[in-house]
Design a protein around this motif. Sequence first.
Motif, PDB file in Angstrom:
ATOM      1  N   GLY A  87       8.940  -3.086 -10.835  1.00  0.00           N
ATOM      2  CA  GLY A  87       7.649  -3.810 -10.347  1.00  0.00           C
ATOM      3  C   GLY A  87       8.201  -4.594  -9.347  1.00  0.00           C
ATOM      4  O   GLY A  87       9.354  -4.999  -9.196  1.00  0.00           O
ATOM      5  N   SER A 129      -5.731  -9.162  -2.937  1.00  0.00           N
ATOM      6  CA  SER A 129      -6.385  -8.240  -3.265  1.00  0.00           C
ATOM      7  C   SER A 129      -5.846  -6.908  -3.766  1.00  0.00           C
ATOM      8  O   SER A 129      -6.250  -5.861  -4.490  1.00  0.00           O
ATOM      9  CB  SER A 129      -7.287  -7.625  -2.143  1.00  0.00           C
ATOM     10  N   LEU A 130      -4.335  -6.746  -3.368  1.00  0.00           N
ATOM     11  CA  LEU A 130      -3.514  -5.704  -3.860  1.00  0.00           C
ATOM     12  C   LEU A 130      -2.664  -5.769  -5.211  1.00  0.00           C
ATOM     13  O   LEU A 130      -2.013  -5.054  -5.578  1.00  0.00           O
ATOM     14  CB  LEU A 130      -2.552  -5.440  -2.906  1.00  0.00           C
ATOM     15  N   ILE A 131      -2.791  -7.098  -5.782  1.00  0.00           N
ATOM     16  CA  ILE A 131      -2.127  -7.304  -7.066  1.00  0.00           C
ATOM     17  C   ILE A 131      -2.882  -6.335  -8.063  1.00  0.00           C
ATOM     18  O   ILE A 131      -3.991  -6.727  -8.338  1.00  0.00           O
ATOM     19  CB  ILE A 131      -2.144  -8.718  -7.450  1.00  0.00           C
ATOM     20  N   THR A 132      -1.747  -5.942  -8.789  1.00  0.00           N
ATOM     21  CA  THR A 132      -2.273  -5.098 -10.052  1.00  0.00           C
ATOM     22  C   THR A 132      -2.283  -5.736 -11.319  1.00  0.00           C
ATOM     23  O   THR A 132      -3.107  -5.388 -12.601  1.00  0.00           O
ATOM     24  CB  THR A 132      -1.584  -3.505 -10.034  1.00  0.00           C
ATOM     25  N   ASN A 133      -1.400  -6.686 -11.606  1.00  0.00           N
ATOM     26  CA  ASN A 133      -1.094  -7.369 -12.831  1.00  0.00           C
ATOM     27  C   ASN A 133      -1.046  -8.870 -12.395  1.00  0.00           C
ATOM     28  O   ASN A 133      -0.126  -9.153 -11.834  1.00  0.00           O
ATOM     29  CB  ASN A 133       0.264  -6.875 -13.370  1.00  0.00           C
ATOM     30  N   LYS A 134      -1.987  -9.752 -13.160  1.00  0.00           N
ATOM     31  CA  LYS A 134      -1.847 -11.338 -12.792  1.00  0.00           C
ATOM     32  C   LYS A 134      -1.219 -11.745 -13.874  1.00  0.00           C
ATOM     33  O   LYS A 134      -1.566 -11.472 -15.214  1.00  0.00           O
ATOM     34  CB  LYS A 134      -3.216 -11.808 -12.627  1.00  0.00           C
ATOM     35  N   LYS A 163       0.869  -1.160   0.020  1.00  0.00           N
ATOM     36  CA  LYS A 163       0.301   0.065   0.282  1.00  0.00           C
ATOM     37  C   LYS A 163       0.886   1.172   0.118  1.00  0.00           C
ATOM     38  O   LYS A 163       0.525   2.228  -0.452  1.00  0.00           O
ATOM     39  CB  LYS A 163      -1.053  -0.186   1.201  1.00  0.00           C
ATOM     40  N   ASP A 178       2.799   5.660  -6.488  1.00  0.00           N
ATOM     41  CA  ASP A 178       1.573   5.573  -7.408  1.00  0.00           C
ATOM     42  C   ASP A 178       2.220   4.994  -8.608  1.00  0.00           C
ATOM     43  O   ASP A 178       3.199   5.432  -9.320  1.00  0.00           O
ATOM     44  CB  ASP A 178       1.078   7.011  -7.538  1.00  0.00           C
ATOM     45  N   GLY A 179       1.178   3.993  -9.136  1.00  0.00           N
ATOM     46  CA  GLY A 179       1.450   3.414 -10.453  1.00  0.00           C
ATOM     47  C   GLY A 179       2.773   2.525 -10.478  1.00  0.00           C
ATOM     48  O   GLY A 179       2.991   1.968 -11.470  1.00  0.00           O
ATOM     49  N   TYR A 180       3.170   2.137  -9.449  1.00  0.00           N
ATOM     50  CA  TYR A 180       4.394   1.056  -9.155  1.00  0.00           C
ATOM     51  C   TYR A 180       3.485  -0.195  -9.349  1.00  0.00           C
ATOM     52  O   TYR A 180       2.644  -0.636  -8.552  1.00  0.00           O
ATOM     53  CB  TYR A 180       5.264   1.030  -8.034  1.00  0.00           C
ATOM     54  N   PRO A 181       3.836  -1.189 -10.211  1.00  0.00           N
ATOM     55  CA  PRO A 181       3.176  -2.280 -10.663  1.00  0.00           C
ATOM     56  C   PRO A 181       3.393  -3.540  -9.596  1.00  0.00           C
ATOM     57  O   PRO A 181       4.671  -3.783  -9.339  1.00  0.00           O
ATOM     58  CB  PRO A 181       3.432  -2.468 -11.955  1.00  0.00           C
TER      59      PRO A 181
END
Length: 257
Positions: free
Chosen positions: A197, A214-219, A170, A174-177
């Motif tokens: 990343g 729930s915090l993963i931005t890229n699977k 968290k 910002d924007g860090y994958p």
Amino acid sequence: MISKNKIKYIHSLALKKVRKTECAYVAEGPKTVGDLLRRQKARTLVATGQWVADNGALAANTNELITVDDEELRKASLLQTPQQVIGVFDQAATAYDFSDIDGKLTIALDGVQDPGNLGTIIRIADWFGIDTIVCSHDTADAYNPKTVQATMGSIARVRVVYTDLAEAIKSLPDGYPVFATLLDGDNIYTTDLPSNGMIVMGNEGNGISREVRSLITNKILIPDFATSSDKAESLNVAIATAITCSEFRRKAYAKVN
């Protein structure tokens, strides 16, 4: 000659609670101890006369040098087959400013339990030029003797930070994958991957915890190529980490060459 008290102290560092109290750990063998001595001073070195003779400059980088014969080394060692030299070292500071992470590739471990897996992942990070691994508090101890041995000296070059992993994610810029290998992810071989990343790897049996997931931005997905229904159910976490890091670095290399 080494005293019984010194042997007892070295053996006590096999216990996590003692390592934590003493802020120290044990490393063994010419490769691991040598790599550490090139970067930091040892508290104590216990070594054969031959190792001392062959490694004069390194042998001097300690607060205490105890020269022993093979039998004394065997008594002091935590290994079944002692390897010339034992070192007691200070644990590295674990504070980390996550604002400095933006342009880097980082590994995060969520509950990886096996010390051998952790040690191998530290070695993998070192190979792929990743200098920081962020671990949940329930991940295996980086200074467990089995972990240290499995790193083959890479513990000297890779920083391992223990923290509340969800809170750490968290706090990322910002924007860090944030990537994770999941069954519903996109094929890693056909997905465009950035040069930076966080790669999250989960527990050997249960995978990534619900909160972190729930915090993963890229699977992403490492696909299997087996044609039989009778196949491996999953990859070892260290092997999966190696494949993932390799693909990130390969694609970053292709973009600049």
